[in-house]
Design a protein around this motif. Structure first.
Motif, PDB file in Angstrom:
ATOM      1  N   ALA A  78       0.926  -1.268   0.180  1.00  0.00           N
ATOM      2  CA  ALA A  78       0.041  -0.008  -0.094  1.00  0.00           C
ATOM      3  C   ALA A  78       0.747   1.361   0.067  1.00  0.00           C
ATOM      4  CB  ALA A  78      -0.756  -0.035   1.097  1.00  0.00           C
ATOM      5  N   VAL A  79       1.942   1.211   0.791  1.00  0.00           N
ATOM      6  CA  VAL A  79       2.808   2.418   0.902  1.00  0.00           C
ATOM      7  C   VAL A  79       3.384   2.510  -0.524  1.00  0.00           C
ATOM      8  CG1 VAL A  79       4.759   3.450   2.074  1.00  0.00           C
ATOM      9  CG2 VAL A  79       3.000   2.555   3.438  1.00  0.00           C
ATOM     10  N   ALA A  80       3.925   1.371  -0.946  1.00  0.00           N
ATOM     11  CA  ALA A  80       4.649   1.520  -2.361  1.00  0.00           C
ATOM     12  C   ALA A  80       3.808   2.057  -3.570  1.00  0.00           C
ATOM     13  CB  ALA A  80       5.333   0.091  -2.763  1.00  0.00           C
ATOM     14  N   ASN A  81       2.525   1.579  -3.310  1.00  0.00           N
ATOM     15  CA  ASN A  81       1.505   2.341  -4.391  1.00  0.00           C
ATOM     16  C   ASN A  81       1.365   3.405  -4.309  1.00  0.00           C
ATOM     17  OD1 ASN A  81       1.432  -0.497  -5.652  1.00  0.00           O
ATOM     18  ND2 ASN A  81      -0.384  -0.950  -4.200  1.00  0.00           N
ATOM     19  N   MET A  87       4.364  10.005  -7.156  1.00  0.00           N
ATOM     20  CA  MET A  87       5.355  10.261  -8.063  1.00  0.00           C
ATOM     21  C   MET A  87       4.747  10.292  -9.606  1.00  0.00           C
ATOM     22  SD  MET A  87       8.482   7.961  -6.423  1.00  0.00           S
ATOM     23  CE  MET A  87       9.680   8.281  -7.640  1.00  0.00           C
ATOM     24  N   GLY A  88       3.574   9.954  -9.778  1.00  0.00           N
ATOM     25  CA  GLY A  88       2.910  10.189 -10.968  1.00  0.00           C
ATOM     26  C   GLY A  88       3.119   8.833 -11.840  1.00  0.00           C
ATOM     27  N   ASP A  89       3.448   7.765 -10.985  1.00  0.00           N
ATOM     28  CA  ASP A  89       3.575   6.716 -12.037  1.00  0.00           C
ATOM     29  C   ASP A  89       2.408   5.632 -12.020  1.00  0.00           C
ATOM     30  OD1 ASP A  89       6.334   7.187 -12.443  1.00  0.00           O
ATOM     31  OD2 ASP A  89       6.838   5.823 -10.483  1.00  0.00           O
TER      32      ASP A  89
END
Length: 101
Positions: A78-81, A87-89
């Motif tokens: 969840a934190v990575a997503n 970051m706009g990814d």
């Protein structure tokens, strides 16, 4: 021995900076702090965040609280997503896969 590991880490870190298109002044501490802050913003508990970043609990209660691996993996995802989103990814949909039977 520790000095050799430190030199090896610095070399790897420089490669990660380039490969990740990160600003040259970013540090592992900055990334760790940002990860913990985002996890808190997402509503994860302090014991979960402490486990994710490798902190050992300092309170008596935390000695008895053990977070399940699946919960930690879900929190990390969840934190990575959220990081990727900020970051706009494109945000990949991930699944928690059991590493043990």
């Amino acid at each position: 021995m520790a000095l050799e590991r430190a030199k090896g880490f610095k070399k790897i870190w420089k490669k990660l900076i380039v490969l990740g298109y990160l600003p040259s002044d970013i540090t592992p501490h900055t990334l760790r702090h940002s990860f913990a802050s985002l996890a808190a913003d997402l509503g994860y508990s302090e014991p979960t965040i402490a486990s994710l970043v490798g902190h050992k609990g300092r309170t008596m209660t935390s000695r008895y609280v053990h977070t399940a691996d699946a919960v930690l993996l879900a929190a990390a995802d969840a934190v990575a997503n959220r990081t990727a989103e900020l970051m706009g990814d494109a945000q990949p949909k991930s699944q928690v896969i059991a590493l043990r039977a």
